[in-house]
Design an enzyme around this catalytic site. Structure first.
Site, short mmCIF file in Angstrom:
data_model
loop_
_atom_site.label_atom_id
_atom_site.label_comp_id
_atom_site.label_asym_id
_atom_site.label_seq_id
_atom_site.Cartn_x
_atom_site.Cartn_y
_atom_site.Cartn_z
N SER A 298 15.05 -4.42 -16.41
CA SER A 298 15.04 -3.62 -17.65
C SER A 298 16.37 -3.66 -18.40
CB SER A 298 14.61 -2.18 -17.36
OG SER A 298 13.27 -2.17 -16.92
N GLU B 291 17.92 -7.35 -8.07
CA GLU B 291 16.82 -6.93 -8.93
C GLU B 291 15.97 -5.88 -8.20
OE1 GLU B 291 15.93 -9.72 -12.32
OE2 GLU B 291 14.58 -10.27 -10.71
N LYS C 127 9.20 -15.82 -17.54
CA LYS C 127 7.97 -15.60 -16.76
C LYS C 127 6.85 -16.48 -17.33
CE LYS C 127 9.61 -10.95 -15.92
NZ LYS C 127 9.37 -9.74 -15.18
N ASN D 118 14.59 -15.06 -17.87
CA ASN D 118 13.37 -15.38 -17.12
C ASN D 118 12.18 -15.12 -18.06
OD1 ASN D 118 11.25 -15.66 -15.39
ND2 ASN D 118 11.69 -13.82 -14.18
N HIS E 238 11.96 -14.30 -6.43
CA HIS E 238 11.67 -13.25 -7.41
C HIS E 238 10.62 -12.29 -6.83
CE1 HIS E 238 10.40 -11.18 -11.03
NE2 HIS E 238 11.55 -11.56 -11.57
N GLU F 28 8.19 -10.78 -8.10
CA GLU F 28 6.78 -11.03 -8.49
C GLU F 28 6.16 -12.10 -7.61
OE1 GLU F 28 7.46 -11.60 -12.69
OE2 GLU F 28 7.88 -9.46 -12.90
N GLY G 115 10.67 -4.62 -15.42
CA GLY G 115 9.61 -4.43 -16.40
C GLY G 115 9.18 -2.98 -16.57
#
Ligand code: PEP
Length: 244
Positions: free
Chosen positions: A206, A160, A10, A8, A92, A94, A166
């Protein structure tokens, strides 16, 4: 079953030229790997520039639930597919956090993406302080509502945990093993044991070249969703080599 490794990217890298260069580097790093399916999900605007190959499939990071219309700034599932995507990441964290996506929206997007013949990578996971089982079960049942067994053959679930994305604080392989089993238990409840065993379950959060192997060998998962580390071709190549 081949292991799945999803990159990904991003909202990176910053320019098309850099994206092309990164893809070329990744291709070099993964040369010779046959036991993994590698899916690169770049920003949608570069899908058309970045050609898939025998070794690399392309994916989108999102799509809209409508086919066309007055949805400024959005792209439809068919547009993503037409630009070369075979997969789409949906749900996702985010997008849930910054774009207000709910499970109901994710459900509509999954249905639209399946109509456009895209395969789905559905992200689920709890925030810090939330109970994993309650969140994952409700995200899965609401996002997958109304999907047939046949449609589920095109769905991959990625666990996730939001607190691991992150942050450098990856989930322990033992916990990932328990969550993988919980996701299969939930799929058994929603569909059947057969389907639960056939559905690929990935871990993301991560992941790097050091910790990647344990999610396959210890946690017995089917692959990884890699964010930050996928922007470093050497590290991404190392992950792909280690788990294939
Ligand atoms: C992600 O955004 O899906 C992700 C897994 O990110 P990272 O690997 O950077 O934690």
């Amino acid at each position: 079953m081949k292991k799945l490794i999803v990159a990904n990217w991003k909202m990176n890298p910053k320019a098309a030229k850099e994206a092309l260069a990164l893809l070329e580097e990744v291709k070099k790093e993964i040369r010779g790997i046959k036991e993994a399916e590698i899916i690169i999900c770049p920003p949608a605007i570069w899908l058309q520039n970045l050609k898939p190959s025998a070794a690399i499939k392309m994916g989108a990071q999102n799509c809209h639930w409508e086919v066309s219309g007055a949805f400024t700034g959005e792209i439809s599932a068919a547009m993503a597919a037409g630009a070369g995507a075979e997969y789409v990441i949906l749900g996702h964290s985010e997008r849930r956090q910054f774009m207000g996506e709910t499970d109901e929206i994710v459900n509509l997007k999954i249905k639209a993406a399946l109509k456009a013949k895209l395969k789905i990578i559905l992200c689920v996971g709890e925030k810090i302080g939330e109970e994993m089982s309650a969140v994952v079960e409700s995200q899965m049942s609401a996002s997958l509502a109304g999907l047939s067994v046949n449609q589920m053959k095109e769905v991959v679930i990625a666990y996730e945990p939001v607190w691991a994305i992150g942050t450098g604080k990856a989930c322990s392989p033992d916990d990932a093993l328990s969550v993988g089993l919980f996701i299969r238990k939930t799929l058994t409840k929603l569909y059947s044991r057969f389907l639960a065993e056939k559905t690929p379950v990935l871990y993301g959060g991560s992941v790097n070249g050091q910790n990647c192997e344990a999610y396959i060998s210890q946690s017995r998962l089917d692959g990884l969703l890699v964010g930050g580390a996928s922007l470093d071709a050497k590290e991404f190549g190392q992950i792909a080599k280690k788990i294939s």
